[in-house]
Motif scaffolding. Structure first.
Motif, PDB file in Angstrom:
ATOM      1  N   HIS A 133      49.324  26.720  45.866  1.00 29.09           N
ATOM      2  CA  HIS A 133      49.456  28.161  46.073  1.00 29.09           C
ATOM      3  C   HIS A 133      49.845  28.835  44.744  1.00 29.09           C
ATOM      4  CE1 HIS A 133      50.648  32.013  47.800  1.00 29.09           C
ATOM      5  NE2 HIS A 133      50.089  31.617  48.943  1.00 29.09           N
TER       6      HIS A 133
ATOM      7  N   THR B  55      45.640  25.880  49.587  1.00 28.97           N
ATOM      8  CA  THR B  55      46.000  27.115  48.903  1.00 28.97           C
ATOM      9  C   THR B  55      46.212  28.203  49.944  1.00 28.97           C
ATOM     10  OG1 THR B  55      45.322  28.672  47.182  1.00 28.97           O
ATOM     11  CG2 THR B  55      43.588  27.729  48.564  1.00 28.97           C
TER      12      THR B  55
ATOM     13  N   ARG C 157      43.524  28.519  53.109  1.00 30.46           N
ATOM     14  CA  ARG C 157      42.412  27.590  53.271  1.00 30.46           C
ATOM     15  C   ARG C 157      42.730  26.277  52.558  1.00 30.46           C
ATOM     16  NH1 ARG C 157      38.196  27.224  49.372  1.00 30.46           N
ATOM     17  NH2 ARG C 157      38.759  28.146  47.372  1.00 30.46           N
TER      18      ARG C 157
ATOM     19  N   MET D 276      37.785  25.370  42.721  1.00 33.52           N
ATOM     20  CA  MET D 276      38.650  26.018  43.705  1.00 33.52           C
ATOM     21  C   MET D 276      39.435  27.163  43.082  1.00 33.52           C
ATOM     22  SD  MET D 276      41.121  24.048  46.400  1.00 33.52           S
ATOM     23  CE  MET D 276      41.650  24.879  47.907  1.00 33.52           C
ATOM     24  N   VAL D 277      39.865  27.020  41.840  1.00 32.66           N
ATOM     25  CA  VAL D 277      40.570  28.103  41.153  1.00 32.66           C
ATOM     26  C   VAL D 277      39.645  29.287  40.918  1.00 32.66           C
ATOM     27  CG1 VAL D 277      41.698  28.727  38.979  1.00 32.66           C
ATOM     28  CG2 VAL D 277      42.291  26.588  40.110  1.00 32.66           C
TER      29      VAL D 277
ATOM     30  N   ASP E 221      37.123  30.144  42.806  1.00 33.34           N
ATOM     31  CA  ASP E 221      36.959  30.803  44.101  1.00 33.34           C
ATOM     32  C   ASP E 221      38.170  31.664  44.444  1.00 33.34           C
ATOM     33  OD1 ASP E 221      34.551  29.505  44.291  1.00 33.34           O
ATOM     34  OD2 ASP E 221      35.292  27.920  45.638  1.00 33.34           O
ATOM     35  N   GLU E 222      39.353  31.195  44.090  1.00 32.23           N
ATOM     36  CA  GLU E 222      40.552  31.985  44.340  1.00 32.23           C
ATOM     37  C   GLU E 222      40.563  33.250  43.491  1.00 32.23           C
ATOM     38  OE1 GLU E 222      43.151  31.626  46.560  1.00 32.23           O
ATOM     39  OE2 GLU E 222      41.759  30.193  47.461  1.00 32.23           O
ATOM     40  N   GLN E 223      40.113  33.150  42.256  1.00 31.13           N
ATOM     41  CA  GLN E 223      40.046  34.343  41.408  1.00 31.13           C
ATOM     42  C   GLN E 223      39.023  35.344  41.937  1.00 31.13           C
ATOM     43  OE1 GLN E 223      39.265  32.861  37.476  1.00 31.13           O
ATOM     44  NE2 GLN E 223      41.375  32.158  37.151  1.00 31.13           N
TER      45      GLN E 223
ATOM     46  N   ARG F  93      38.138  35.669  45.099  1.00 30.10           N
ATOM     47  CA  ARG F  93      38.702  36.269  46.310  1.00 30.10           C
ATOM     48  C   ARG F  93      39.797  37.269  45.972  1.00 30.10           C
ATOM     49  NH1 ARG F  93      41.721  32.912  51.079  1.00 30.10           N
ATOM     50  NH2 ARG F  93      43.141  32.519  49.350  1.00 30.10           N
ATOM     51  N   LEU F  94      40.564  36.989  44.917  1.00 32.34           N
ATOM     52  CA  LEU F  94      41.607  37.921  44.503  1.00 32.34           C
ATOM     53  C   LEU F  94      41.022  39.229  43.998  1.00 32.34           C
ATOM     54  CD1 LEU F  94      44.632  38.430  43.987  1.00 32.34           C
ATOM     55  CD2 LEU F  94      44.345  37.365  41.741  1.00 32.34           C
TER      56      LEU F  94
ATOM     57  N   SER G 149      45.574  38.948  49.635  1.00 28.41           N
ATOM     58  CA  SER G 149      45.120  37.617  50.052  1.00 28.41           C
ATOM     59  C   SER G 149      46.094  36.515  49.650  1.00 28.41           C
ATOM     60  CB  SER G 149      43.748  37.325  49.443  1.00 28.41           C
ATOM     61  OG  SER G 149      43.813  37.357  48.020  1.00 28.41           O
ATOM     62  N   LEU G 150      46.974  36.807  48.687  1.00 27.03           N
ATOM     63  CA  LEU G 150      47.946  35.801  48.257  1.00 27.03           C
ATOM     64  C   LEU G 150      49.175  35.759  49.150  1.00 27.03           C
ATOM     65  CD1 LEU G 150      47.864  36.272  44.372  1.00 27.03           C
ATOM     66  CD2 LEU G 150      46.648  34.585  45.747  1.00 27.03           C
TER      67      LEU G 150
END
Length: 380
Positions: A75, A136, A139, A178-179, A181-183, A185-186, A193-194
């Motif tokens: 996370h 994370t 998900r 994966m990082v 994808d998180e960026q 989505r952010l 979302s966090l």
């Protein structure tokens, strides 16, 4: 006179020879004492050696290979707190302690330590395997091993063990993906979302499904084709590395966790976690827990993960924030369950908080009401 002495000497020598011949072992006995099962030297039945037995009394007769299922909490907010400077010690000036000072922990430094630990697990016994899940905000995903349809892009090197290279390359590639994808989505959904909790329960569910699909003999009930423990039976175990701090609370107060997804420190809820714990307990899969947020930061222990480790005969350990993570991983979590009692020893476990969560307000309560039909607990 000389003739009498020679006759007596010959008579004594013949008696000694007969006694020596009678004391010699038979060929079958000689074959048994030398380690062969039967002295049958025919071409169709060559001599076979007996299976080796452990001569050390504290070792089990057969140590099976172990498959380590790692669930890693990545996370972003949790690791930003771990990477920040620790709070200063509230001590008088000039006071010294014979302890290492609290240090910050970045995710890049921890991943280097984690890869060394995973490689040590692969090298400890032939047949050991590693399965890595990442959890994370909201998900979870499988990082290693890759799907069967994936082409192996890692070229073998002459000076590196090939499973080490496969793990390092694939782990780094999937984590970077994966990082990214998180960026994305952010940037699309914003910082809201966090606020979701890490999907540790989702990753734990996927790990148990993986065990049931790939290792069906690990959770077979007695009488359903379960074989005895041997050198070829795989022994699964789960290691959860938690980086999300839990709210600080005492055992005498009611903690409100309704803002945390209805399940405490993770997304998925208390009920989902307990279902996974009972499934792992039935399958005899221990759940080990390593909590990274130290107590010096003002956070409390994750009581639900602590209950999961206690109910499945796992090991729960909380980092003190003073370094030495690689030594802790090797000395506490490297040994398989077959060797944790003998010859190694597990660390003493703290007092377990067995409080439950009420179904009406999602609060951790000390005293509540339990339904006699569905066994759900309520605070009112």
């Amino acid at each position: 006179m000389m003739m009498t002495r020679s006759r007596s000497f010959n008579r004594s020598y013949s008696l000694t020879s007969r006694s020596t011949a009678l004391s010699l072992p038979t060929p079958a006995a000689a074959a048994t004492t030398s380690g062969y099962r039967r002295a049958d030297h025919s071409p169709t039945n060559p001599p076979t050696m007996a299976p080796p037995q452990s001569t050390l009394p504290f070792l089990p007769p057969a140590i099976p290979p172990s498959t380590l299922f790692l669930i890693l909490d990545i996370h972003p907010l949790s690791w930003s707190l771990l990477a920040s400077d620790p709070p200063p010690n509230d001590m008088e000036p000039g006071t010294t302690l014979a302890k290492a000072p609290p240090t910050a922990l970045s995710i890049s430094h921890f991943l280097d330590i984690l890869l060394v630990f995973l490689n040590a697990h692969l090298a400890s016994r032939w047949g050991n395997e590693v399965v890595v899940f990442a959890a994370t905000a909201g998900r979870s995903s499988l990082l290693y091993p890759p799907p069967a349809s994936t082409v192996d892009e890692a070229k073998p090197e002459p000076n590196m063990y090939h499973p080490f290279r496969l793990l390092d390359k694939r782990f780094e590639k999937e984590l970077k993906s994966m990082v990214e994808d998180e960026q994305a989505r952010l940037s699309h959904k914003g910082a809201a979302s966090l606020n979701e909790q890490p999907a540790i329960v989702s990753a734990l569910t996927k790990a148990l499904c993986y065990i049931n699909r790939v290792l069906p003999s690990a959770n077979a009930a007695p009488g359903e084709g379960e074989t005895q423990a041997g050198p070829d039976k795989v022994e699964p175990r789960i290691l959860i590395i938690n980086a999300t701090p839990a709210p600080a609370s005492t055992s005498t107060e009611t903690t409100d966790i309704s803002a945390q997804g209805g399940g405490g420190e993770m997304r998925g809820g208390y009920v989902g976690l307990m279902n996974c714990v009972f499934a792992a307990q039935k399958a005899k899969v221990p759940i080990d827990v390593l909590t990274l947020p130290p107590a010096s930061g003002g956070s409390g222990p994750p009581i639900f993960l602590q209950q999961a480790a206690h109910l499945t005969d796992g090991v729960y350990w909380r980092w003190n924030g003073r370094g030495g993570l690689l030594q802790y991983l090797h000395s506490i979590f490297l040994a398989p369950p077959a060797l944790r009692n003998k010859p190694f020893a597990s660390p003493p476990q703290d007092a377990v908080d067995f409080r439950a969560v009420c179904f009406c307000h999602h609060n951790v309560v000390d005293v509540g009401f339990v339904c006699s039909v569905c066994l759900s607990s309520t605070s009112e």
